[in-house]
Motif scaffolding. Structure first.
Motif, mmCIF file in Angstrom:
data_model
loop_
_atom_site.group_PDB
_atom_site.id
_atom_site.type_symbol
_atom_site.label_atom_id
_atom_site.label_comp_id
_atom_site.label_asym_id
_atom_site.label_seq_id
_atom_site.Cartn_x
_atom_site.Cartn_y
_atom_site.Cartn_z
ATOM 1 N N GLU A 169 0.811 -1.200 0.000
ATOM 2 C CA GLU A 169 0.000 0.000 0.000
ATOM 3 C C GLU A 169 0.847 1.255 0.000
ATOM 4 O O GLU A 169 0.381 2.334 -0.352
ATOM 5 C CB GLU A 169 -0.957 -0.025 1.202
ATOM 6 C CG GLU A 169 -2.052 -1.045 0.971
ATOM 7 C CD GLU A 169 -2.806 -1.401 2.227
ATOM 8 O OE1 GLU A 169 -2.275 -1.157 3.330
ATOM 9 O OE2 GLU A 169 -3.922 -1.941 2.102
ATOM 10 N N ARG A 170 2.107 1.079 0.405
ATOM 11 C CA ARG A 170 2.984 2.250 0.437
ATOM 12 C C ARG A 170 3.309 2.692 -0.989
ATOM 13 O O ARG A 170 3.532 1.872 -1.876
ATOM 14 C CB ARG A 170 4.291 1.895 1.156
ATOM 15 C CG ARG A 170 4.537 2.785 2.370
ATOM 16 C CD ARG A 170 5.845 2.428 3.015
ATOM 17 N NE ARG A 170 5.811 1.099 3.643
ATOM 18 C CZ ARG A 170 6.809 0.225 3.536
ATOM 19 N NH1 ARG A 170 7.885 0.508 2.832
ATOM 20 N NH2 ARG A 170 6.730 -0.929 4.151
ATOM 21 N N SER A 171 3.305 4.001 -1.185
ATOM 22 C CA SER A 171 3.651 4.491 -2.514
ATOM 23 C C SER A 171 5.150 4.323 -2.740
ATOM 24 O O SER A 171 5.936 4.358 -1.790
ATOM 25 C CB SER A 171 3.253 5.970 -2.622
ATOM 26 O OG SER A 171 4.059 6.588 -3.584
ATOM 27 N N GLY A 205 6.771 6.120 -5.253
ATOM 28 C CA GLY A 205 7.298 7.267 -5.977
ATOM 29 C C GLY A 205 7.244 7.056 -7.471
ATOM 30 O O GLY A 205 6.698 6.074 -7.967
ATOM 31 N N ASN A 206 7.827 7.975 -8.188
ATOM 32 C CA ASN A 206 7.744 7.974 -9.648
ATOM 33 C C ASN A 206 8.736 6.986 -10.260
ATOM 34 O O ASN A 206 9.931 7.029 -9.967
ATOM 35 C CB ASN A 206 8.035 9.390 -10.161
ATOM 36 C CG ASN A 206 7.627 9.525 -11.604
ATOM 37 O OD1 ASN A 206 7.476 8.534 -12.305
ATOM 38 N ND2 ASN A 206 7.442 10.751 -12.042
ATOM 39 N N TRP A 207 8.216 6.097 -11.118
ATOM 40 C CA TRP A 207 9.104 5.083 -11.714
ATOM 41 C C TRP A 207 10.166 5.710 -12.604
ATOM 42 O O TRP A 207 11.217 5.147 -12.832
ATOM 43 C CB TRP A 207 8.291 4.036 -12.481
ATOM 44 C CG TRP A 207 7.426 4.594 -13.586
ATOM 45 C CD1 TRP A 207 6.140 5.020 -13.468
ATOM 46 C CD2 TRP A 207 7.801 4.796 -14.933
ATOM 47 N NE1 TRP A 207 5.674 5.478 -14.661
ATOM 48 C CE2 TRP A 207 6.678 5.350 -15.592
ATOM 49 C CE3 TRP A 207 8.967 4.581 -15.665
ATOM 50 C CZ2 TRP A 207 6.694 5.685 -16.944
ATOM 51 C CZ3 TRP A 207 8.972 4.909 -17.009
ATOM 52 C CH2 TRP A 207 7.852 5.459 -17.648
ATOM 53 N N LEU A 240 3.768 0.655 -10.618
ATOM 54 C CA LEU A 240 2.876 1.775 -10.358
ATOM 55 C C LEU A 240 1.911 1.471 -9.215
ATOM 56 O O LEU A 240 1.594 2.348 -8.419
ATOM 57 C CB LEU A 240 2.092 2.139 -11.620
ATOM 58 C CG LEU A 240 2.938 2.704 -12.758
ATOM 59 C CD1 LEU A 240 2.042 3.206 -13.872
ATOM 60 C CD2 LEU A 240 3.841 3.821 -12.267
ATOM 61 N N ASP A 241 1.437 0.232 -9.143
ATOM 62 C CA ASP A 241 0.443 -0.097 -8.124
ATOM 63 C C ASP A 241 1.046 -0.836 -6.941
ATOM 64 O O ASP A 241 0.361 -1.135 -5.972
ATOM 65 C CB ASP A 241 -0.678 -0.948 -8.740
ATOM 66 C CG ASP A 241 -1.212 -0.330 -10.025
ATOM 67 O OD1 ASP A 241 -1.155 0.911 -10.112
ATOM 68 O OD2 ASP A 241 -1.636 -1.075 -10.914
ATOM 69 N N ARG A 242 2.313 -1.208 -7.098
ATOM 70 C CA ARG A 242 2.994 -1.925 -6.023
ATOM 71 C C ARG A 242 2.361 -3.263 -5.718
ATOM 72 O O ARG A 242 2.331 -3.695 -4.575
ATOM 73 C CB ARG A 242 3.005 -1.045 -4.760
ATOM 74 C CG ARG A 242 4.419 -0.500 -4.578
ATOM 75 C CD ARG A 242 4.965 -0.671 -3.285
ATOM 76 N NE ARG A 242 6.209 -1.383 -3.257
ATOM 77 C CZ ARG A 242 7.059 -1.195 -2.279
ATOM 78 N NH1 ARG A 242 6.823 -0.332 -1.339
ATOM 79 N NH2 ARG A 242 8.157 -1.898 -2.246
#
Lengths: 193, 185, 343, 529
Positions: D127-129, D131-133, D296-298
């Protein structure tokens, strides 16, 4: 002139093929044809020996037997010189091409008793070939022999893969194939004369 | 009769000359058949089982190369080896000489460690040093090195060595309608 | 090793040996009908005889080899052999020709080598070659085309000729048979006649022999249908026909008096028949693309050489046998480059 | 190979080249594309094999009875080529047992049975973001792909990170997204592209970015016109002119990586090489989608699209949790319409028969096909080969299948080696055109297996030969040494005077040594005192 030489080659390779129309050299044909590799080796070795044999027997006949008027010794003399030469080729091969020598195994000395060799020498005398013609004749005879040998080997490799009835496996079916091949070559009858 | 003399006069010395020439050549170009022993040895299964009657695979290869032994005396190699040897030597394929033994699937020796008394007799018998152990200590077979030659069986006084079949895990099962000679075994 | 029922693919192939053979037979039909139209019903008798003997020998061989009879008798391969053989016989050939031909074709050329798919020589051509070598006279007795015959033989007379091996009473062989166009060309050349002079003869049509050229067209039609059905492939027929054309054209251009028109070579004798039906036999031919081209070219070259210099009227049987002999060698040296391997 | 760079001159996909052989097969894809992509209800249990990838099995890090959350690591990657396995949903680990593999029934591996609790609670990590790939270094992206358990979802299940980061003999220049699903019936990639086109493209861009390239070619079959326009729309939304959608002719086995590359570039991947040899990367559509979801969604790889089709009441594509039992999928799709149907995992030409419907789907399961009994072939009815050459004509590997067959059948392994049996891709084309109905592919698989066995045997034999030689040498040395000693002893025995002298000398030496030691000890004593 050139046409004559060309004719000798084509006629000897195909129409008067040593193996399939003159039936000379059948022993090595059956002996060395179970494998492509050894067939190739045998074909090359025979080409070498036959060309050398034609030339040397021609020289022997023209410059030794004829002047001394002992043509009746032709057969003996040819055998003599062919045997010596094959022995030499074998020794050379053993030294320089040991693998091929092993592959050919007993068959290299067998070229000595290959009637094709003596046949070439005697036919050269009968047809009154000159030196170049003799060499060409010997070479073409061997080329025809080698071609048939290799085709036969390739075919036998294929026969190994097929379900020949038990009783006909190995030599019998090989002989049947050889006879059918000879039948095909009978179609060349009348050519090359 | 008069024709005999020229024959002898010509052919005699000629033969002598050629003979001398050939013997010189033979001396010069000596036989190098070691490569042949290597090639034969390469085709043998290297179990070193001595079932052929030779002390190991290489001696058997040497015997074959010299023409002293037949090519059908290797039970572990079975038909495959005989075929390969026949190909190499240009000989006829023949059936395995049953006096040497029967062809079996590859085996692996296993020592029953409960019964082993540590006599080292099997260690001495093993042709590839695949048994580890010392006197009075329990022995064990190094599975990756064992050839399944069975030479360790006779010397064992307590009969504690068993042979199990060495089965590789197959990638796939082979359908019943696929008929391949090697699979028959 | 553990066994299981079946691996992929799970769906079946859409074709079968039987279908392939049936299509070949079907493709021969127009040619056979044309043959009958031009040369009488004799050919039908020959086909029947050949089929009869072929299946007798097939049955005997299969039983002797303890093969499953049902599958193999239904595969139609013996029928193809028989029909191809019969189509190469003179229509009035004696009945025992089929007996001998089929004996050699089915028993020796096919079953000694392991039966269906294993024969190294074309069975029909083996049977034909045996007859050509042993009884060459038979092949000089060809029926003349129907247009040249005033009162054609009746069915009964044909049967009697074939079974008694004698011409009908009151007639001679010369009256009811004739040399083929190819034979006439050969004898013409031997007696010093020019090709153009020989071609004035009545047996010649526009390009090839009278009647023959039309049969060839019908064969070609059947062959094209097989091509379209993808039963045979273009390489062998194209190689045979193209080589024939290319080899004969220079000769013709060089000396039109001594050498027949290239189309003559294609439309007389068995050239078209061989190109589409005999040389395309996959079993005894080459399976590689380049091998097939060479095989076809070889057949054409040998055939022409025998026509030109040999003693046999039409050398196709021998040409096929010789090329059969070289087929495994061709395969060996023309093996395609495997994907991802350097050239 | 790196010397010639025609690839640079002819970019992939600019011109179609075609490959040798192949077959046009009836598609049967519309059967399963009528219904929309959906998720089946949660099954009673999930059966997760730890061998869902090429390489060594994953190693379980959970114990029976343990509760896990969705996306939690169940098994870490094993040694060498391997990939981790994650929990597809939250629940309890029931047991870990050894079971046969779904797509390779002859092999087996540990397998985890998970009982879902129905809560679908995500693991906190997921659930943790992140960041930008775009800010990720290539190594970080690759690490992320590997940690998410992503493997080639086309069926080869080769770990994607290993594939992308292996040796590049030619600098990377183009990424090929393989959407050419050439086998009949299978439509999972088509459905995925239809419904998630932009996400697939995003995944492709992430991979391309990590490889430091921009060129992306998406290859789809030319029959899918509607799909092509959907992809074009997605592309214009992304506004990326480096993405090229190419429609390739539908010839089986087009979807094979090597065949597709040949089609797009005219180049052949060397037999012993990889697409990397040509500077190309080639991944499946579903793999690209999985990459997008991982970065992107982890979400780790816990579900995939699978086509359930054939003799099935409601054929369709499911977005399905890994480990979902086959029988559950069948139930959800309305069951079989033909009780005699054969269940196949994969397509009808290359698929594997399902031996146990209790097993769960794995990462490589793209299709569950029920083939009605009348569509199946009878392998027993084969006739002898008539050398018709059809197999030579259709073989995409340009082999000579009929000769290979004869060689294998007669046990002539030298011949099958010469004819490059190892280059067979087991596509089954030869089987489908063989008029004699010979099960050629079965023979080739068996032949390959025997060859592998023989290679193993040869390796063993070579080792044994070395060890035997070493032992002989040792025995010889020992014997020689023993003989030398014996000779010395004999010599001593035969010459008593000398022996006496030797003994005297030895005694003398011993005495001297003792004295020296005494000295030493005294010295050291002195030092310490």
């Amino acid at each position: 002139m050139l046409q004559d030489y060309l004719l000798i080659i084509i006629a000897t390779v195909f129409a008067n093929n040593f193996v399939l129309t003159r039936f000379l050299g059948l022993c090595p044909l059956l002996g060395v044809s179970s494998h492509m590799d050894s067939a190739r080796g045998m074909a090359l070795a025979t080409m070498l020996v036959l060309t050398l044999a034609s030339v040397s027997s021609y020289l022997l006949y023209q410059y030794v037997l004829l002047p001394l008027q002992i043509e009746y010794l032709a057969t003996l003399g040819f055998i003599f010189i062919i045997a010596a030469m094959v022995q030499l080729v074998e020794l050379a091969m053993r030294r320089f091409q040991p693998l091929m020598q092993r592959m050919l195994g007993i068959f290299l000395p067998l070229i000595t008793s290959n009637c094709a060799v003596l046949g070439v020498a005697l036919l050269n005398v009968r047809e009154q070939h000159n030196l170049l013609q003799s060499a060409l004749f010997g070479f073409a005879a061997a080329a025809g022999f080698g071609l048939v040998l290799m085709a036969f080997a390739a075919m036998r490799e294929r026969l190994e893969l097929s379900d020949v009835p038990e009783a006909f496996r190995g030599a019998p079916i090989a002989l049947v194939s050889a006879s059918l091949m000879a039948m095909g070559f009978m179609g060349f009858a009348g050519m090359g004369q | 009769m008069t024709q005999l003399w020229p024959t002898l006069i010509i052919l005699g010395p000629a033969g002598l000359l050629i003979g001398i020439g050939l013997s010189i050549a033979a001396r010069r170009w000596q036989d190098h058949s070691d490569t042949m022993i290597e090639r034969i040895n390469k085709l043998l299964p290297q179990t070193q089982c001595e079932q052929c009657g030779h002390p190991g695979c290489r001696p058997y290869a040497r015997a074959i190369a010299r023409g002293e032994a037949d090519i059908n005396r290797c039970p572990p190699g079975g038909d495959t080896t005989i075929r390969a040897l026949a190909d190499l030597l240009g000989k006829q394929v023949k059936a395995l000489d049953s006096s040497c033994g029967e062809h079996k699937a590859p085996l692996l020796a296993v020592i029953d460690e409960q019964r082993c008394i540590g006599c080292t007799l099997c260690i001495q018998a093993c042709p590839v040093d695949a048994i580890a152990g010392a006197a009075k200590w329990m022995h064990t077979v190094i599975a990756a090195e064992c050839t399944g030659c069975e030479l360790c069986l006779p010397p064992c006084p307590v009969d504690c060595i068993d042979l199990v079949s060495l089965a590789d895990q197959p990638q796939r099962r082979i359908p019943a309608h696929v008929q391949i000679p090697d699979l028959a075994a | 090793m553990t066994r299981m029922a079946a691996g992929a693919p799970h769906i079946p192939a859409q074709t079968s040996v039987q279908k392939v053979m049936a299509q070949v037979l079907l493709a021969l039909l127009p040619g056979i009908l044309a043959y009958m139209y031009y040369f009488g019903v004799g050919i039908l008798v020959q086909i029947t005889l050949a089929l009869l003997f072929a299946y007798t020998f097939e049955y005997l061989s299969l039983s002797a080899r303890q093969q499953p009879l049902r599958n193999y008798l239904c595969d139609l391969s013996a029928a193809v052999t028989a029909v191809l053989f019969a189509l190469s016989l003179p229509p009035l050939a004696p009945w025992w020709c089929s007996l001998i031909g089929m004996l050699f074709a089915i028993v020796i050329a096919k079953h000694l080598f392991g039966g269906l798919g294993q024969n190294r020589f074309n069975p029909a051509m083996v049977g034909l070659a045996v007859l050509l070598i042993s009884f060459p006279r038979i092949f000089t007795h060809w029926s003349p085309p129907a247009m040249l015959v005033d009162n054609p033989l009746s069915m009964l007379e044909v049967l009697r000729t074939i079974f008694t091996t004698q011409p009908p009473p009151g007639m001679s062989w010369d009256a009811i048979t004739q040399a083929t166009p190819l034979d006439q060309l050969r004898t013409g050349a031997a007696t010093g006649l020019l090709v153009t002079e020989v071609r004035q003869g009545p047996v010649f049509g526009h390009f090839g022999g009278l009647g023959w050229e039309w049969i060839a067209n019908w064969y070609a039609l059947g062959g094209l249908w097989l091509l379209w059905r993808r039963v045979i492939h273009w390489r062998v027929p194209v190689a045979v026909l193209l080589t024939t054309f290319m080899l004969t054209t220079p000769f013709y251009l060089f000396d039109p008096d001594a050498n027949p028109l290239p189309l003559q070579h294609i439309f007389s004798g068995a050239t078209v028949f061989v190109a589409f039906f005999i040389a395309t036999d996959p079993v005894s031919g080459s399976a590689t693309p380049r091998g097939q081209l060479l095989f076809g070219a070889g057949v054409a070259i040998i055939m022409l050489a025998i026509r030109r210099w040999g003693v046999y009227p039409d050398g196709v049987a021998f040409a096929i046998l010789v090329m059969n002999m070289f087929a495994p060698l061709l395969d060996q040296y023309t093996r395609p480059r495997v994907f991802g391997h350097p050239r | 190979m790196s010397g010639d760079l025609p690839v640079m001159i002819h970019p992939a996909g600019a011109y179609l080249h075609g490959f040798h052989g192949g077959l046009k097969l009836r598609h049967y894809k519309q059967i399963s594309t009528a219904r929309a992509l959906a998720q089946p209800p949660l099954p009673e249990y999930l059966q997760l094999s730890l061998q869902q990838h090429a390489g060594s099995p994953a190693i379980a890090v959970v114990k029976p009875g343990q509760h896990v959350t969705k996306g939690e690591l169940l098994a870490r990657a094993g040694d060498g080529l391997s990939a981790p396995v994650h929990a597809p949903t939250s629940g309890t680990i029931a047991e870990i047992q050894t079971l046969p593999l779904l797509r390779k029934p002859a092999r087996s591996a540990p397998s985890i049975r998970l009982h879902p609790d129905g809560e679908e609670r995500w693991h906190p990590d997921c659930e943790r973001s992140i960041g930008n790939w775009r800010d990720f270094t290539p190594a970080q992206t690759m690490q992320r792909i590997a940690a998410s358990g992503i493997v080639g979802l086309g069926g080869a299940v080769f770990p994607t990170a290993s594939k992308l980061s292996s040796q590049w003999q030619t600098p990377a220049h183009t990424l090929i997204i393989n959407g050419a699903e050439c086998e009949p019936y299978i439509s999972c990639d088509e459905m995925l592209m239809r419904e998630h086109a932009s996400e697939v493209m995003l995944g492709a861009r992430i991979v391309a970015h990590a490889l430091g390239i921009t060129e992306i070619v998406i290859a789809i079959e030319d029959q899918l016109g509607a799909l092509a326009s959907a992809l074009e729309t997605a592309r214009s939304q992304l506004n990326d002119e480096h993405i090229l959608v190419v429609r390739v002719p539908a010839v089986y086995p087009e979807g094979g990586e090597r065949q597709l590359i040949k089609m797009l570039t005219g180049l052949e991947v060397p037999s012993d090489g990889y697409p990397q040899t040509l500077g190309l990367a080639c991944i499946n559509v579903a793999t690209a989608w999985a990459v997008k979801r991982a970065l992107l969604d982890r979400e780790p790889l816990i579900e995939r699209v699978i086509t359930v089709t054939g003799a099935i009441a409601e054929p369709r594509n499911w977005l399905c949790l890994l480990g979902t039992p086959i029988q559950h999928l069948l139930q959800c799709s309305g069951g079989l319409t033909d009780p005699g149907a054969r269940l196949v995992i994969g397509g009808p030409v290359m698929g594997e028969q399902v031996t146990d419907p209790a097993l769960g789907i794995d990462k490589g399961s793209n299709c569950l096909l029920a083939l009605a009994a009348e569509q199946l072939r009878e392998p027993q009815q084969s006739m002898p080969c008539i050398n018709c050459g059809e197999c030579v004509r259709v073989c995409p590997a340009m082999l000579m299948p009929q000769l290979l067959y004869h060689g294998i059948r007669k046990g002539d392994h030298a011949l099958s080696n010469r004819l490059q049996l190892t280059d067979c891709i087991e596509c089954g084309c030869c089987d489908l055109v063989c008029p004699s109905q010979i099960p050629l592919t079965d023979y080739f698989r068996a032949g390959k297996q025997l060859q592998a066995q023989q290679r193993q045997q040869q390796a063993r034999a070579d080792k044994s030969a070395l060890r035997h030689a070493a032992r002989e040498q040792r025995l010889q040395d020992e014997a020689a040494q023993a003989a030398r000693k014996e000779a010395e002893r004999q010599a001593r025995a035969s010459n008593p005077d000398q022996a006496q002298a030797v003994i005297g000398a030895a005694l003398q030496r011993a005495r001297l040594r003792k004295q020296a030691q005494k000295h030493n000890r005294n010295d050291t004593d002195g030092d310490t005192s």
